[in-house]
Scaffold this motif. Structure first.
Motif, mmCIF file in Angstrom:
data_model
loop_
_atom_site.group_PDB
_atom_site.id
_atom_site.type_symbol
_atom_site.label_atom_id
_atom_site.label_comp_id
_atom_site.label_asym_id
_atom_site.label_seq_id
_atom_site.Cartn_x
_atom_site.Cartn_y
_atom_site.Cartn_z
ATOM 1 N N ALA A 159 0.916 -1.164 0.036
ATOM 2 C CA ALA A 159 0.093 -0.085 0.159
ATOM 3 C C ALA A 159 0.880 1.402 0.112
ATOM 4 C CB ALA A 159 -0.885 -0.110 1.287
ATOM 5 N N VAL A 160 0.755 2.122 -0.761
ATOM 6 C CA VAL A 160 1.555 3.361 -1.075
ATOM 7 C C VAL A 160 0.681 4.553 -0.200
ATOM 8 C CG1 VAL A 160 2.449 5.212 -2.421
ATOM 9 C CG2 VAL A 160 2.120 2.846 -3.259
ATOM 10 N N CYS A 161 1.415 4.789 0.985
ATOM 11 C CA CYS A 161 0.585 5.514 1.951
ATOM 12 C C CYS A 161 0.999 6.940 2.109
ATOM 13 C CB CYS A 161 0.499 4.859 3.104
ATOM 14 S SG CYS A 161 -0.101 3.107 2.936
ATOM 15 N N GLU A 162 0.089 7.921 2.394
ATOM 16 C CA GLU A 162 0.310 9.069 2.980
ATOM 17 C C GLU A 162 1.085 8.920 4.464
ATOM 18 O OE1 GLU A 162 -0.406 12.308 1.989
ATOM 19 O OE2 GLU A 162 -1.505 11.966 0.674
ATOM 20 N N PRO A 163 2.236 9.454 4.711
ATOM 21 C CA PRO A 163 2.924 9.127 5.794
ATOM 22 C C PRO A 163 2.190 9.629 7.322
ATOM 23 C CG PRO A 163 4.178 10.586 4.578
ATOM 24 C CD PRO A 163 2.968 10.498 3.767
ATOM 25 N N VAL A 179 -3.154 5.445 -0.911
ATOM 26 C CA VAL A 179 -3.611 6.104 -2.116
ATOM 27 C C VAL A 179 -3.200 5.259 -3.250
ATOM 28 C CG1 VAL A 179 -3.312 8.289 -1.072
ATOM 29 C CG2 VAL A 179 -1.301 7.631 -2.179
ATOM 30 N N ALA A 180 -2.302 4.160 -3.211
ATOM 31 C CA ALA A 180 -2.269 3.546 -4.421
ATOM 32 C C ALA A 180 -1.669 2.112 -3.944
ATOM 33 C CB ALA A 180 -0.738 4.117 -5.278
ATOM 34 N N GLU A 181 -1.385 1.139 -4.849
ATOM 35 C CA GLU A 181 -0.971 -0.282 -4.436
ATOM 36 C C GLU A 181 -0.197 -0.619 -5.645
ATOM 37 O OE1 GLU A 181 -2.424 -4.857 -3.716
ATOM 38 O OE2 GLU A 181 -4.030 -3.231 -4.644
ATOM 39 N N ILE A 182 0.912 -1.231 -5.354
ATOM 40 C CA ILE A 182 1.896 -1.980 -6.058
ATOM 41 C C ILE A 182 2.277 -3.112 -5.851
ATOM 42 C CG2 ILE A 182 4.598 -1.785 -7.047
ATOM 43 C CD1 ILE A 182 4.278 1.293 -5.874
ATOM 44 N N GLN A 234 -1.369 9.763 -8.848
ATOM 45 C CA GLN A 234 -0.347 9.216 -9.911
ATOM 46 C C GLN A 234 1.195 9.549 -9.494
ATOM 47 O OE1 GLN A 234 -2.753 6.819 -11.544
ATOM 48 N NE2 GLN A 234 -0.963 6.871 -12.763
ATOM 49 N N GLU A 235 1.320 10.590 -8.999
ATOM 50 C CA GLU A 235 2.937 10.750 -8.501
ATOM 51 C C GLU A 235 3.056 9.792 -7.528
ATOM 52 O OE1 GLU A 235 5.184 14.221 -6.169
ATOM 53 O OE2 GLU A 235 3.459 14.976 -7.537
ATOM 54 N N ALA A 236 2.268 9.669 -6.475
ATOM 55 C CA ALA A 236 2.535 8.684 -5.506
ATOM 56 C C ALA A 236 3.214 7.133 -6.201
ATOM 57 C CB ALA A 236 1.576 8.459 -4.340
ATOM 58 N N LEU A 237 2.216 6.800 -6.981
ATOM 59 C CA LEU A 237 2.218 5.548 -7.760
ATOM 60 C C LEU A 237 3.721 5.525 -8.432
ATOM 61 C CD1 LEU A 237 1.476 2.717 -8.818
ATOM 62 C CD2 LEU A 237 0.273 3.819 -10.511
ATOM 63 N N GLY A 238 4.023 6.593 -9.053
ATOM 64 C CA GLY A 238 5.356 6.565 -9.751
ATOM 65 C C GLY A 238 6.553 6.391 -8.807
ATOM 66 N N ALA A 239 6.523 7.197 -7.766
ATOM 67 C CA ALA A 239 7.596 7.214 -6.735
ATOM 68 C C ALA A 239 7.449 5.852 -5.980
ATOM 69 C CB ALA A 239 7.261 8.167 -5.780
ATOM 70 N N GLY A 240 6.454 5.292 -5.792
ATOM 71 C CA GLY A 240 6.566 3.953 -5.334
ATOM 72 C C GLY A 240 6.947 2.898 -6.025
ATOM 73 N N VAL A 241 6.538 3.043 -7.320
ATOM 74 C CA VAL A 241 6.959 1.766 -8.174
ATOM 75 C C VAL A 241 8.486 2.045 -8.515
ATOM 76 C CG1 VAL A 241 7.303 1.316 -10.992
ATOM 77 C CG2 VAL A 241 4.882 1.574 -9.548
ATOM 78 N N ARG A 242 8.993 3.331 -8.453
ATOM 79 C CA ARG A 242 10.727 3.239 -8.576
ATOM 80 C C ARG A 242 11.465 2.513 -7.242
ATOM 81 N NH1 ARG A 242 8.948 8.149 -10.748
ATOM 82 N NH2 ARG A 242 9.215 9.268 -8.692
#
Length: 114
Positions: free
Chosen positions: A55-59, A65-68, A89-97
């Motif tokens: 889970a990509v989360c607000e800290p 906010v996203a899932e990878i 989408q920005e959170a997803l991109g940072a998480g994927v990297r």
């Protein structure tokens, strides 16, 4: 394997949860995932190492906010995919990297090219 948390700069990645402290199911439903067993299945997949998900989360709020996800393949490669709630989408991109680096470094798998 136990679920691993990842720091992705402005975002924090953790295992999916549905417990008395954090319940990701409403956020998952906003992404179209309504299966009541989804969080438990993702947790079990960490255990048998068939799929790794974050889970990509607000800290500050821990809100998803996203899932990878990473799906290992027998040939040593891995499929990395994910989705984001609208406007994240920005959170997803940072998480994927961050997950790509984890996949290569910690799991020893070659991510599919972007």
């Amino acid at each position: 394997m136990e679920a691993i948390e990842i720091n992705a700069g402005a975002w924090y990645l953790r295992a999916l949860r549905a417990d008395d402290r954090i319940d990701d199911r409403p956020a998952l439903a906003s992404g179209g995932i309504t299966d009541p067993g989804y969080v438990a299945r993702r947790s079990a997949q960490w255990g048998d190492e068939s799929h790794f998900s974050w889970a990509v989360c607000e800290p500050t709020t821990a809100e998803l906010v996203a899932e990878i996800g990473v799906t290992p393949r027998p040939d040593g490669t891995a499929l990395i995919d994910g989705w984001a709630r609208p406007g994240h989408q920005e959170a997803l991109g940072a998480g994927v990297r961050a997950v790509r680096r984890f996949t290569e470094g910690a799991l020893g798998l070659r991510p599919d090219p972007d």
